[in-house]
Write an enzyme that holds these catalytic residues in place. Structure first.
Site, PDB file in Angstrom:
ATOM      1  N   SER A   1     -60.206  -8.971  30.093  1.00  0.00           N
ATOM      2  CA  SER A   1     -59.194  -8.407  29.620  1.00  0.00           C
ATOM      3  C   SER A   1     -59.361  -7.015  28.762  1.00  0.00           C
ATOM      4  O   SER A   1     -59.984  -6.309  29.519  1.00  0.00           O
ATOM      5  CB  SER A   1     -58.345  -9.516  28.692  1.00  0.00           C
ATOM      6  N   GLN A   2     -59.035  -7.049  27.373  1.00  0.00           N
ATOM      7  CA  GLN A   2     -59.651  -5.709  26.877  1.00  0.00           C
ATOM      8  C   GLN A   2     -61.009  -5.497  26.929  1.00  0.00           C
ATOM      9  O   GLN A   2     -61.708  -4.470  27.170  1.00  0.00           O
ATOM     10  CB  GLN A   2     -59.149  -5.733  25.341  1.00  0.00           C
TER      11      GLN A   2
ATOM     12  N   TYR B   1     -58.107  -8.671  23.515  1.00  0.00           N
ATOM     13  CA  TYR B   1     -57.399  -8.267  22.636  1.00  0.00           C
ATOM     14  C   TYR B   1     -57.305  -9.180  21.471  1.00  0.00           C
ATOM     15  O   TYR B   1     -56.903 -10.506  21.706  1.00  0.00           O
ATOM     16  CB  TYR B   1     -56.066  -7.776  23.128  1.00  0.00           C
TER      17      TYR B   1
ATOM     18  N   ASP C   1     -51.245 -13.664  37.159  1.00  0.00           N
ATOM     19  CA  ASP C   1     -51.508 -12.807  35.845  1.00  0.00           C
ATOM     20  C   ASP C   1     -50.341 -12.070  35.393  1.00  0.00           C
ATOM     21  O   ASP C   1     -50.320 -11.072  35.969  1.00  0.00           O
ATOM     22  CB  ASP C   1     -52.882 -12.172  35.762  1.00  0.00           C
TER      23      ASP C   1
ATOM     24  N   HIS D   1     -53.379 -15.212  32.928  1.00  0.00           N
ATOM     25  CA  HIS D   1     -54.381 -14.259  32.331  1.00  0.00           C
ATOM     26  C   HIS D   1     -55.411 -15.192  31.966  1.00  0.00           C
ATOM     27  O   HIS D   1     -56.515 -14.521  31.483  1.00  0.00           O
ATOM     28  CB  HIS D   1     -53.705 -13.516  31.080  1.00  0.00           C
TER      29      HIS D   1
END
Lengths: 324, 324, 324, 324, 324, 324
Positions: free
Chosen positions: D189-190, D92, D275, D304
């Site tokens: 992640s994204q 992201y 996370d 994260h």
């Protein structure tokens, strides 16, 4: 914190004009006279701690309007005759704290009188206080004490505080273990501001120890620092917008500059060059106006902690010499 | 803010035991009786703004101990006969603000009386206040108003505030443009806490609008939220350590749970599920104790902003129906 | 917040050179002409609230490229003949909010048209919006709206916003309850920037109320403040490094300085001396370039809240006199 | 960061019900069919850097609605015949960054195609992007991309992003240096969320590398974490209050749980126990639904950042074995 | 800070299993034996301060590996015969500070030996230290001291610190003004952890004063608190990922639980219920394992400030009784 | 971040006086001679990763006092004859990280030697390190490495680091795959400070790539920035108050200004105008003292991220030309 105020060579010469109301002295003499109508009524209750080298008294007295103000009087045990006494005024938000935290001066052979600041000390984890300010002020206030009653000098919070502080000197003088001719006022930050004021209002004291004083050069302070407690005033002005002139008029009766200009006893100041709570220019402004003998310790790498314990050692030596 | 309190199905049934002092009702009836000894002395000064649809009165009256409390009375112009009136109590730190910010109820044909909270409003940028709390309390206080006088119910700050708020209802009733039989109390957060109290103490009112109320279920609140203003109490207890029992005893005279249990008029509540200032369990605790007809709007994704303007529209509709 | 910008006496004379593209006027006349190809198609749907003093219309119209823009039109009920109208543009991140929050001008006998800012209002707790910006821009963007389409004036977000805002004036003019000859533009921060632009682009308006305007003197703003939203531009430049000249060229078509230099109607400005969101020098720069009659209210102790409700009272009086 | 989610033994069994719309597959097949109407039109422009071991192509292609999407294709120089290719999707806020930051897979003998995420990358200091999202969405949006178009699955931002990502696989397949039968999707992640989706929508890929995936188990995520970007959704819901059902319906078309349940290729996941951006229960929920061969690396002390370079080494070994 | 750990009734029974290496005792007896090969070589240099009630000695001695450790020895002046002595160990980041800050025990008739913690005290504004840790550790370290040498018990920082602390008792015993049979160890936070260890390793001491001890129940601590200094360990594990087992094995030699289980002298503990630096469950875990006579003061509303001066008064009374 | 330092035109001429000890050169030649008494003893262990384009060696060697220092040597596979080598020094808090993160130079046909900074890298999530600083320093230290051993040049941490870095050049020279006559030093921030030093101490290198260098113009840096790591020094001075002269004397042996004045090889610098970690005046001060051919890239809108990947591309081109 980087350097943000004037450089040191300019600070040493920074002596700004003062904004002093014509009736400054009258205001204070009337204030003290009014307070004097209440019997001082000091009480000294022995405090029960298993200490053997000192006598601790849970002390109180009638301050402004006769309100009871709490204090600790701690006297070295076994002295021959009355001893000198240091008045200890407290930094913002704190109270007199614990008796066992004030043993430095007694260990040096002096008494110490540690005076609560009315209304403060209820959320300070290391030095709690126990004294109310029963007078709530005649206008709304921003949180903290800086703006309580700020719309009228007669109603302003520090009128009561400074009066309590002057009365506390009388309390010290009244105790048989204390030598009333050898009293020194002291404090850091708010306590320094109070000590400045008492030295001017009670000129019989023998000296003043003023560390990184607060309540000094208000106008410049609120313009160059974004930190509390000076910002309490800005927050007040940001909403009570019509009141700026009134506010600064009130503050002129309490500005350390005007007290410093009346200070005639020997004084030991301290200042920290990276202090963004009580900026160095506000400290030097007072110091440069001080009329008595004076010395200043400059701490080049410190913020508002100022001299801390290092300065305390300077003070021990200074007082020893002063009272020798 | 994630969800942190009980899930909604348990909240709907959460009705904790209350800690109520035996003399709760006596305390309040004596308090109000004592206040009643001062003439209410309301004043309604027309306020000069170029508004044509309403009459604005800069209002004041004698609250607790006769202290002057400020308010705005705003009345729709050109009504035939007296109109209903909404009492608007204010959230923590704010004051009555600007008259032109309180035009919703007048646009709906009702008067509104917006009441200052004494001592507050001096640093709130959007709703400044103009009323002092001349009584400073008999113990030191943490910044903010939560702990002023907290060591004694008779001395506690909210005794004065709740009394002012009840007296304000009398002010509304006294004005010829207001229909004294159709008065509704309202407020959010602190204002919601005040509205709860007034609904119990002045049961002649017709209804209550209580949004995300503060001052409710103190014990749980201080244990599950780390945010102000409930934390003011924790900071006080963290230094004034011997006083916890005293503090909670004082608070039991002011706890919204005990007022809610006396609430018998129709009430519209709101609660926000992610509110970590006034946690949802503290709100439901009061709501579930409320004795009158009641509805509650649950805002699942909101923090302490609660229902905001959305809830205001709910209120407009609720009041229209209630007073129809 | 301490003072950080130029002192007031220098601000009063601060009138920097402007960076104006040669085709500035052509750009805007073409933009508005292009928009005019879409039928304005205003719709005024009565909004169901139990209000009796005003008529509320949930309004929309075709803005830039015909996209539907939402607004509230609120008209005092029972006026004889058309009334003047205030255009209300909104601060950054907000939308038109709730109709019942915009009752000040109607209470003064004027209509108000509160215009959504496209794409904004989806996370603003107090003034939500309901209007999309269906055009996503032809380059990536930093979060927020400042850099959407910033690589080309024709693609820049505020081209659409300013066009919507000019079109909104036509919407007001088109409504039978509004007197098209007495329209005043207004707004604070982003809304002030929009009002400046509309006053220049639609010179038939009767006056402008410009509070602490944003979108003004971009180059200085991004160099002296570290706060959002101006910093959105800096974050963009920090990654899209080759684009600085392009970015500032784009901004020159939208800079409040260039609109102010075309402002010929009477204007009431406000500025806050401690405003580090829209620094005072950026505000005075525009004010000093304004060509029409002008007044400015200086708030010495405020940050970006600026004049708030105090300034609103100034505006009520100013508009009453202007339209008298 | 302390542990805050379920303990590991419960996570290993945590396989929550999924909220899947009946037309999930139809929605996606129609979306991809619609995109396929635009010619892919890949372009591969050699990028001028003094690198000798790889060929770098500044790549673009027609994504959703034919919008140009940028990418880097980096191919090891001097390979004999086509090489496998790793699809790299981005976390992201980032874009494709710099070609020289993506040399790991080429150094292992594979090509890599690094795909911009439309609209992102304009404020990410380490991996800038260069691709616009020309479609602005049909509702207002909170800053960031999470809520762009969130009121309608057809309009939602990630519909465009996932489509771009699937199309990017075709771009890789189309290049003569790439072995179209050996393509692996990857991302953290994204990027992990995108990789999950592509693995389901383009089942011809050979494997998936999914690190700490975002966009997965939305409902739980927004309820248990207070951090962005999931909080963008909460901020939207906090103002667009009537839209919660609509929002969650939209999200059900994009939830990683529903893609994971369609994942049939071998997959290497990673999860971090501390996370609080993509909580471990949301990751395990997807992992436990995955239908293909699977492994998961658990990082017990990480937030994260997840596995970072450690996980990259795991991936190198996993892919070497997978494609051996 | 809200309550976040177990409720008090469960804490009173919380006595978790300990992770104790088989050679725990051997490790420590070898460590101390090795240290004993260096001559203790205490030096007591009179420190020049104008104090009259105490003798202050700037003290140093050979700690672990013969490194010089600094301390203050402060002895009440004029005592008849040797006096008891309190060992004062210091909280994390601090050093021995100023001699004049340690006058409480001397005022009660006891000597005090205030021991620097090697390597610490260089950035602590109120209690600076003056002692180096010349051994840098055989692995990289996170900032702070928690992970210096953490990959090997023999190399771990606290092996040196605890050894210094045991040796310091010998220093006290060696001084003619001290009664070697009446030595009490004390400290808060890190100092409490050290005191626990010394009480176990030097069982000839007469008692222990352990306030909110740190270095205790490491495994639970790093899992339930997100604050420093325990988080230093988490940050280390987040990068040195292969080392978790090694790290926890090392810590098992230093865990306060294992020392508490060997504590046989009378002990006065304190714990704070809202302490998120040293969570109450970690404190009760040690307390419940302590083998000797014991008392614990529970501070229900405090964070890591714990009992502060209140607890110090408890200690004065406890020690007076203990040594009576 | 706004602009806060001198404007660019003054920066281009800012060439302050240097504070250089008379024995600067002697100090360093003795230091390096002393280090040379330890056999360099480089070891090159092939690191097992499935990479085909490069050979990765887990490298170590004897640095200062013979301590083992870790590094990655990465050599492009299949080169004909020795290749040039870039020395990569690391920014503050980081270590050598992962081999696969350092593939840019190998992809350009050069070897790279990535050198750990002793003691660092234990809490850096993206580039962990693996090298101890077994020498703990002879005074206490503030957290971080800036003040380890700062009271004596011979004991200062960076004496060891710079010596390790010079030795690392010898390691590169010693490897058969490296062309010892074509070695370039490089680094950003701390790595830039190291590269400056090595270029001066090992003048046989062919060039220097110095990005936003740290450890340069210490005196000005600590006075104008409030951010770490320069603030570590201020925190030290704030407690170790008597040591300021000693500290600045030590730093004069390590100040980048004094190394820059000895830099005679071609150098490519970068500077960021909004960098408040390594302020632009400190960078230009060094650049303007550099004696060799030089270029500087100015990044006008960046903070300490400086040129990042953009600058890396500049470096690739610069080095290609330099070594052509």
């Amino acid at each position: 914190m980087p350097l943000f105020d004037l450089p040191l060579d300019r600070l040493r010469e920074y002596r700004p004009d003062r904004d002093e109301p014509a009736d400054f002295d009258a205001f204070w003499s009337e204030t003290l006279a009014e307070a004097a109508e209440h019997d001082l009524a000091p009480s000294f209750t022995p405090y029960d701690l298993p200490l053997t080298a000192v006598d601790v008294y849970d002390t109180s007295f009638a301050g402004w309007a006769g309100h009871r103000i709490n204090a600790w009087l701690i006297v070295p045990r076994g002295a021959e005759g009355p001893v000198p006494c240091v008045m200890q005024y407290i930094g913002y938000s704190g109270g007199r704290g614990f008796a066992h935290d004030h043993l430095t001066w007694p260990a040096a052979g002096l008494a110490v009188l540690v005076v609560d600041t009315r209304g403060q000390g209820a959320h300070n984890l290391t030095s709690p206080g126990a004294t109310a300010d029963p007078h709530g002020g005649l206008s709304p206030q921003a949180p903290g004490m800086m703006t309580r009653g700020i719309l009228d000098p007669a109603d302003y919070y520090y009128r009561r505080v400074f009066t309590d502080a002057v009365r506390a000197v009388e309390v010290a003088e009244s105790h048989p273990a204390v030598d009333a001719d050898r009293i020194v006022v002291s404090g850091g930050s708010q306590g320094g501001g109070i000590a400045q004021a008492v030295a001017a209002l009670r000129p019989s004291v023998k000296g003043a120890l003023v560390d990184v004083p607060f309540l000094t050069h208000f106008r410049r302070a609120v313009e160059i620092t974004g930190r509390d407690p000076y910002q309490e005033i800005v927050r007040f002005l940001a909403t009570q917008r019509a009141s700026a002139d009134t506010v600064f008029r009130t503050l002129s009766y309490f500005d350390g500059l005007n007290f410093a200009a009346r200070g005639r006893v020997p004084a030991l100041y301290s200042v920290a060059m990276m202090d963004d709570v009580c900026p160095p220019s506000t400290v030097f402004a007072a110091y440069n106006h001080w009329q008595g003998d004076k010395e200043i310790t400059v701490w080049p790498w410190n913020n508002h902690e100022g001299g801390g314990g290092f300065q305390r050692e300077e003070q021990l030596r200074y007082v020893a010499k002063l009272l020798a």
